[in-house]
Structure formats: structure tokens, C-alpha cells
Motif scaffolding. Structure first.
Motif, PDB file in Angstrom:
ATOM      1  N   ALA A  10       0.808  -1.233   0.000  1.00 14.05           N
ATOM      2  CA  ALA A  10       0.000   0.000   0.000  1.00 14.05           C
ATOM      3  C   ALA A  10       0.834   1.273   0.000  1.00 14.05           C
ATOM      4  CB  ALA A  10      -0.930   0.003   1.210  1.00 14.05           C
ATOM      5  N   ALA A  11       2.161   1.153   0.184  1.00 21.07           N
ATOM      6  CA  ALA A  11       2.981   2.363   0.307  1.00 21.07           C
ATOM      7  C   ALA A  11       3.356   2.976  -1.039  1.00 21.07           C
ATOM      8  CB  ALA A  11       4.254   2.034   1.092  1.00 21.07           C
ATOM      9  N   SER A  12       3.104   2.261  -2.129  1.00 21.61           N
ATOM     10  CA  SER A  12       3.635   2.737  -3.413  1.00 21.61           C
ATOM     11  C   SER A  12       2.755   2.290  -4.575  1.00 21.61           C
ATOM     12  CB  SER A  12       5.049   2.161  -3.580  1.00 21.61           C
ATOM     13  OG  SER A  12       5.604   2.497  -4.831  1.00 21.61           O
ATOM     14  N   ILE A  14       0.550   0.951  -7.442  1.00 25.33           N
ATOM     15  CA  ILE A  14      -0.838   0.512  -7.584  1.00 25.33           C
ATOM     16  C   ILE A  14      -1.513   0.384  -6.215  1.00 25.33           C
ATOM     17  CG2 ILE A  14      -2.261  -1.466  -8.300  1.00 25.33           C
ATOM     18  CD1 ILE A  14      -0.079  -1.957 -10.534  1.00 25.33           C
ATOM     19  N   GLY A  15      -0.790  -0.119  -5.225  1.00 21.58           N
ATOM     20  CA  GLY A  15      -1.362  -0.267  -3.877  1.00 21.58           C
ATOM     21  C   GLY A  15      -1.711   1.085  -3.280  1.00 21.58           C
ATOM     22  N   ALA A  16      -0.816   2.064  -3.442  1.00 20.39           N
ATOM     23  CA  ALA A  16      -1.065   3.404  -2.894  1.00 20.39           C
ATOM     24  C   ALA A  16      -2.248   4.051  -3.605  1.00 20.39           C
ATOM     25  CB  ALA A  16       0.190   4.268  -3.036  1.00 20.39           C
ATOM     26  N   GLY A  72       4.436  -6.767  -4.389  1.00 21.40           N
ATOM     27  CA  GLY A  72       5.228  -7.567  -5.314  1.00 21.40           C
ATOM     28  C   GLY A  72       6.558  -6.935  -5.631  1.00 21.40           C
ATOM     29  N   LEU A  73       7.407  -7.757  -6.207  1.00 18.93           N
ATOM     30  CA  LEU A  73       8.747  -7.347  -6.639  1.00 18.93           C
ATOM     31  C   LEU A  73       8.963  -7.842  -8.058  1.00 18.93           C
ATOM     32  CD1 LEU A  73      11.225  -8.440  -3.795  1.00 18.93           C
ATOM     33  CD2 LEU A  73      10.754  -6.089  -4.542  1.00 18.93           C
ATOM     34  N   ALA A  74       9.796  -7.153  -8.812  1.00 19.99           N
ATOM     35  CA  ALA A  74      10.075  -7.617 -10.170  1.00 19.99           C
ATOM     36  C   ALA A  74      11.573  -7.771 -10.398  1.00 19.99           C
ATOM     37  CB  ALA A  74       9.472  -6.655 -11.186  1.00 19.99           C
ATOM     38  N   PRO A 184      -2.197  -6.413 -14.947  1.00 19.81           N
ATOM     39  CA  PRO A 184      -1.864  -5.138 -15.595  1.00 19.81           C
ATOM     40  C   PRO A 184      -0.795  -5.299 -16.666  1.00 19.81           C
ATOM     41  CG  PRO A 184      -1.731  -4.971 -13.179  1.00 19.81           C
ATOM     42  CD  PRO A 184      -1.800  -6.429 -13.522  1.00 19.81           C
ATOM     43  N   GLY A 185      -0.842  -4.381 -17.648  1.00 21.20           N
ATOM     44  CA  GLY A 185       0.272  -4.209 -18.583  1.00 21.20           C
ATOM     45  C   GLY A 185       1.321  -3.341 -17.903  1.00 21.20           C
ATOM     46  N   ILE A 186       1.968  -2.468 -18.652  1.00 20.32           N
ATOM     47  CA  ILE A 186       2.976  -1.586 -18.034  1.00 20.32           C
ATOM     48  C   ILE A 186       2.275  -0.407 -17.371  1.00 20.32           C
ATOM     49  CG2 ILE A 186       5.009  -0.144 -18.402  1.00 20.32           C
ATOM     50  CD1 ILE A 186       5.545  -3.096 -18.888  1.00 20.32           C
ATOM     51  N   THR A 189       4.879   3.145 -12.292  1.00 15.56           N
ATOM     52  CA  THR A 189       5.112   3.100 -10.839  1.00 15.56           C
ATOM     53  C   THR A 189       6.624   2.995 -10.620  1.00 15.56           C
ATOM     54  OG1 THR A 189       5.199   0.690 -10.598  1.00 15.56           O
ATOM     55  CG2 THR A 189       2.997   1.677 -10.599  1.00 15.56           C
ATOM     56  N   PRO A 190       7.068   3.092  -9.363  1.00 16.39           N
ATOM     57  CA  PRO A 190       8.511   2.923  -9.115  1.00 16.39           C
ATOM     58  C   PRO A 190       9.051   1.592  -9.654  1.00 16.39           C
ATOM     59  CG  PRO A 190       7.471   3.915  -7.212  1.00 16.39           C
ATOM     60  CD  PRO A 190       6.346   3.559  -8.160  1.00 16.39           C
ATOM     61  N   MET A 191       8.204   0.552  -9.708  1.00 15.64           N
ATOM     62  CA  MET A 191       8.662  -0.753 -10.212  1.00 15.64           C
ATOM     63  C   MET A 191       9.139  -0.669 -11.662  1.00 15.64           C
ATOM     64  SD  MET A 191       6.569  -4.363 -10.384  1.00 15.64           S
ATOM     65  CE  MET A 191       6.713  -4.818  -8.674  1.00 15.64           C
ATOM     66  N   THR A 192       8.526   0.218 -12.435  1.00 10.54           N
ATOM     67  CA  THR A 192       8.834   0.278 -13.875  1.00 10.54           C
ATOM     68  C   THR A 192       9.608   1.536 -14.258  1.00 10.54           C
ATOM     69  OG1 THR A 192       6.664   1.263 -14.250  1.00 10.54           O
ATOM     70  CG2 THR A 192       6.827  -1.111 -14.572  1.00 10.54           C
TER      71      THR A 192
HETATM   72  N1  LIG Z   1       3.980  -1.514 -12.517  1.00 17.00           N
HETATM   73  C1  LIG Z   1       3.662  -2.404 -13.451  1.00 17.00           C
HETATM   74  O1  LIG Z   1       3.857  -2.185 -14.662  1.00 17.00           O
HETATM   75  C2  LIG Z   1       3.033  -3.716 -13.059  1.00 17.00           C
HETATM   76  C3  LIG Z   1       2.541  -4.521 -14.085  1.00 17.00           C
HETATM   77  C4  LIG Z   1       1.945  -5.729 -13.761  1.00 17.00           C
HETATM   78  C5  LIG Z   1       1.842  -6.114 -12.447  1.00 17.00           C
HETATM   79  N2  LIG Z   1       2.338  -5.328 -11.461  1.00 17.00           N
HETATM   80  C6  LIG Z   1       2.201  -5.787 -10.087  1.00 17.00           C
HETATM   81  O2  LIG Z   1       1.534  -4.807  -9.338  1.00 17.00           O
HETATM   82  C7  LIG Z   1       1.864  -4.949  -7.962  1.00 17.00           C
HETATM   83  C8  LIG Z   1       2.228  -3.601  -7.408  1.00 17.00           C
HETATM   84  O3  LIG Z   1       3.393  -3.138  -8.089  1.00 17.00           O
HETATM   85  P1  LIG Z   1       3.709  -1.595  -8.360  1.00 17.00           P
HETATM   86  O4  LIG Z   1       3.914  -1.456  -9.797  1.00 17.00           O
HETATM   87  O5  LIG Z   1       2.720  -0.753  -7.653  1.00 17.00           O
HETATM   88  O6  LIG Z   1       5.161  -1.514  -7.692  1.00 17.00           O
HETATM   89  P2  LIG Z   1       5.733  -0.633  -6.502  1.00 17.00           P
HETATM   90  O7  LIG Z   1       7.166  -1.042  -6.404  1.00 17.00           O
HETATM   91  O8  LIG Z   1       5.399   0.778  -6.701  1.00 17.00           O
HETATM   92  O9  LIG Z   1       4.924  -1.158  -5.237  1.00 17.00           O
HETATM   93  C9  LIG Z   1       5.093  -2.445  -4.711  1.00 17.00           C
HETATM   94  C10 LIG Z   1       4.975  -2.362  -3.197  1.00 17.00           C
HETATM   95  O10 LIG Z   1       5.118  -3.692  -2.666  1.00 17.00           O
HETATM   96  C11 LIG Z   1       5.908  -3.589  -1.496  1.00 17.00           C
HETATM   97  N3  LIG Z   1       6.604  -4.837  -1.211  1.00 17.00           N
HETATM   98  C12 LIG Z   1       7.617  -5.390  -1.940  1.00 17.00           C
HETATM   99  N4  LIG Z   1       8.110  -6.444  -1.281  1.00 17.00           N
HETATM  100  C13 LIG Z   1       7.403  -6.566  -0.137  1.00 17.00           C
HETATM  101  C14 LIG Z   1       7.482  -7.461   0.965  1.00 17.00           C
HETATM  102  N5  LIG Z   1       8.405  -8.413   1.021  1.00 17.00           N
HETATM  103  N6  LIG Z   1       6.605  -7.312   1.981  1.00 17.00           N
HETATM  104  C15 LIG Z   1       5.686  -6.303   1.945  1.00 17.00           C
HETATM  105  N7  LIG Z   1       5.586  -5.421   0.949  1.00 17.00           N
HETATM  106  C16 LIG Z   1       6.444  -5.549  -0.076  1.00 17.00           C
HETATM  107  C17 LIG Z   1       6.916  -2.496  -1.814  1.00 17.00           C
HETATM  108  O11 LIG Z   1       7.519  -1.983  -0.624  1.00 17.00           O
HETATM  109  C18 LIG Z   1       6.086  -1.493  -2.573  1.00 17.00           C
HETATM  110  O12 LIG Z   1       5.542  -0.507  -1.719  1.00 17.00           O
HETATM  111  C19 LIG Z   1       2.978  -5.982  -7.913  1.00 17.00           C
HETATM  112  O13 LIG Z   1       2.456  -7.231  -7.539  1.00 17.00           O
HETATM  113  C20 LIG Z   1       3.485  -6.023  -9.347  1.00 17.00           C
HETATM  114  O14 LIG Z   1       4.089  -7.250  -9.672  1.00 17.00           O
HETATM  115  C21 LIG Z   1       2.923  -4.124 -11.745  1.00 17.00           C
END
Ligand SMILES: NC(=O)c1ccc[n+]([C@@H]2O[C@H](COP(=O)([O-])OP(=O)(O)OC[C@H]3O[C@@H](n4cnc5c(N)ncnc54)[C@H](O)[C@@H]3O)[C@@H](O)[C@H]2O)c1
Length: 258
Positions: A10-12, A14-16, A72-74, A184-186, A189-192
Motif C-alpha cells: 500500500a505504500a507505493s 498501484i497499492g497506494a 510484489g517485486l520484479a 496489468p500491462g505496463i 510506478t517505481p517498479m517500472t
Molecule cells: N507496474 C507495473 O507495470 C506492473 C505490471 C503488472 C503487475 N504489477 C504488479 O503490481 C503490484 C504492485 O506493483 P507496483 O507497480 O505498484 O510496484 P511498486 O514497487 O510501486 O509497489 C510495490 C509495493 O510492494 C511492497 N513490497 C515489496 N516487497 C514486499 C514485501 N516483502 N513485503 C511487503 N511489501 C512488499 C513495496 O515496498 C512497494 O511498496 C505488484 O504485484 C506487481 O508485480 C505491476
């Protein structure tokens, strides 16, 4: 009607965005993350997963309305397996008992269009066998062999399969809980960050993940869908993997699904 939602990651990103959307609608959100959250828990560890359940129970009084397993993590790491698959399952299964007091319980996970990419079958099978040591071992073998790029898609493939296998069971559908996932596609967020930072890098990633409909999306796009899937109105979607990907699923899979 005010509902109580638990959102991991929730801190970042899609969760935020999802937390902001639901809080803005007047709902109570219990955010879970490694930092900057109501509950600080590391979902790669057994202790963190246990802390998630005990703290949510405490903060909610033992009754919640919806779970969004989104953290999640990538990275090419064993931690990606631990959080994306085993952490997501621990979230969904660990919090399921707390949904039993809700009039409209809902659960959703954030998967990815990367679930369509080539995977490592051994890693997917180890996840689905619920053998975390074997899955982490296999991920390390892939990293050592220079094939760590298969890890992320494999975790998401395993996650969507788990959703499909479980959504219609007595524990979920039988208990009145729609269990679904978004893919989701792309999303920006900080992940990408590294993929979307420049026009050139964005062009390169869109060659791998074609998004003919409106291109790279903002996190609010996914948040709106997560909001619907966890809403009272969603009474009948069961085990669906809803692609919110600007068309990458259509382009990649074509006729093969129907
Ligand atoms: N951004 C994209 O393009 C994209 C595409 C498809 C799927 N997703 C998925 O969407 C979800 C959210 O990703 P996002 O893009 O918002 O990335 P993000 O990095 O902005 O947010 C992910 C959040 O998960 C938290 N997290 C990571 N490891 C953790 C752990 N061990 N315990 C608790 N929290 C943890 C991080 O601290 C972060 O706040 C993920 O599951 C990701 O795989 C993202």
C-alpha cells in the motif's frame, strides 16, 4: 456503506493508488508494506506473514470486507518468488477467515500480463505444490544460470493458476467470496521507473508488451478495477484474470483463448 479493506504493497504505486481511491470513497483501509504503512510486515518471511494476520485481526477487530493481495517485486531474486507467490497466498489464505463476518466479502490479487511470458515449469510447479524451499532453490538455480528473467513471469503464472484452481472451491465461492486477479500491462510506478523513464526506453518496453490502447497506464487505472472487483457490486466474477493492459493480451494470445 463503509467497508474495511486490507491492501498489501500500500505504500507505493498501484497499492497506494488503490488505498487513496478507497479511502477517498470513505472506506477504511488497512495498509500493509515494508514501510510507511499501518502494518509493517515483510511478506517474504513466515514471521512477516504471521504478523500480517495478527495485526490485521487486532486492528480490524476480527472482521474485514476485502483483501487486495498486491505487494510484489520484479527483481531477478528469490525474494520475488517469496513475496509474489507465497506472500500473496499467505495474505489471501491467512485473511480469509476474517472475511466470514462480512455481508459482501471480496478477494483479489495483482498478477500481471507477464503471466503470458515464457515461464520455468519447474518453478511454477514448485509454487503450486506449495513447496517454498524448492521454489526458492529453483529460482536461485535460474539466477545462477543467467535465466533469472524467467522468475517474475513464473511467479505470476503460478499465482493466476492458483486463483483459477481455488476460486470455485467451497472455501472461496462456497463461502460467498469472489476470488479474482488483475493482470496489468505496463503501469507507471517505481517498479517500472527504468522502463518508462525515457521515450526510448518506453518504446523498447512497448515492443515487448504491446499496448495499442492508450499505451502505458497510470496506477489509478488499475486501482479503479481493483475497486470494482472488491466492491459490493461484484457478486459473480469467479476466478477471472482481468487484463488491464491496453491490449497486450489480445495481441499476444490472439485467437488461442477462445
Ligand atoms: N507496474 C507495473 O507495470 C506492473 C505490471 C503488472 C503487475 N504489477 C504488479 O503490481 C503490484 C504492485 O506493483 P507496483 O507497480 O505498484 O510496484 P511498486 O514497487 O510501486 O509497489 C510495490 C509495493 O510492494 C511492497 N513490497 C515489496 N516487497 C514486499 C514485501 N516483502 N513485503 C511487503 N511489501 C512488499 C513495496 O515496498 C512497494 O511498496 C505488484 O504485484 C506487481 O508485480 C505491476
Amino acid at each position: 456503506m463503509t467497508r474495511t479493506y486490507v491492501i498489501t504493497g500500500a505504500a507505493s504505486g498501484i497499492g497506494a493508488a488503490t488505498a487513496a481511491l478507497l479511502a477517498g470513497q470513505g472506506h477504511r483501509v488497512i495498509g500493509v508494506d515494508l514501510h510507511d504503512a499501518d502494518i509493517t510486515a515483510d511478506l517474504t518471511t513466515h514471521e512477516g506473514r504471521a504478523a500480517l494476520v495478527s495485526h490485521v485481526t487486532e486492528l480490524s477487530g476480527g472482521r474485514i470486507d476485502a483483501v487486495v493481495a498486491n505487494a510484489g517485486l520484479a527483481t531477478e531474486s528469490t525474494a520475488t518468488v517469496a513475496v509474489n507467490y507465497f506472500g500473496a497466498l499467505a495474505t489471501l489464505e491467512g485473511l480469509r477467515p476474517l472475511l466470514s463476518g462480512s455481508d459482501a466479502p471480496r478477494a483479489v490479487a495483482t498478477a500481471s500480463m507477464a503471466s503470458l511470458f515464457p515461464v520455468d515449469d519447474e518453478l511454477v510447479d514448485a509454487c503450486l505444490a506449495h513447496d517454498e524451499p524448492a521454489a526458492l532453490h529453483r529460482a536461485q538455480q535460474l539466477i545462477d544460470a543467467g535465466q533469472g528473467g524467467l522468475i517474475y513471469g513464473s511467479t505470476k503464472r503460478a499465482l493466476v493458476r492458483w486463483i483459477r484452481r481455488n476460486a470455485a472451491t467451497p472455501e472461496w465461492a462456497g463461502a460467498g467470496i469472489p476470488l479474482n486477479a488483475v493482470a496489468p500491462g505496463i503501469i507507471r510506478t517505481p517498479m517500472t521507473d527504468s522502463f518508462t523513464a525515457t521515450e526510448e526506453s518506453s518504446k523498447a518496453i512497448l515492443e515487448m508488451v504491446p499496448m495499442p490502447l492508450n499505451g502505458i497506464a497510470e496506477p489509478a487505472v488499475v486501482a479503479n478495477l481493483l475497486g470494482y472487483l472488491t466492491s459490493v457490486e461484484n457478486s459473480h466474477l469467479c476466478g477471472q484474470i482481468v487484463f488491464v493492459d491496453g491490449g497486450s493480451d489480445v495481441v499476444i494470445r490472439g485467437d488461442s483463448t477462445f
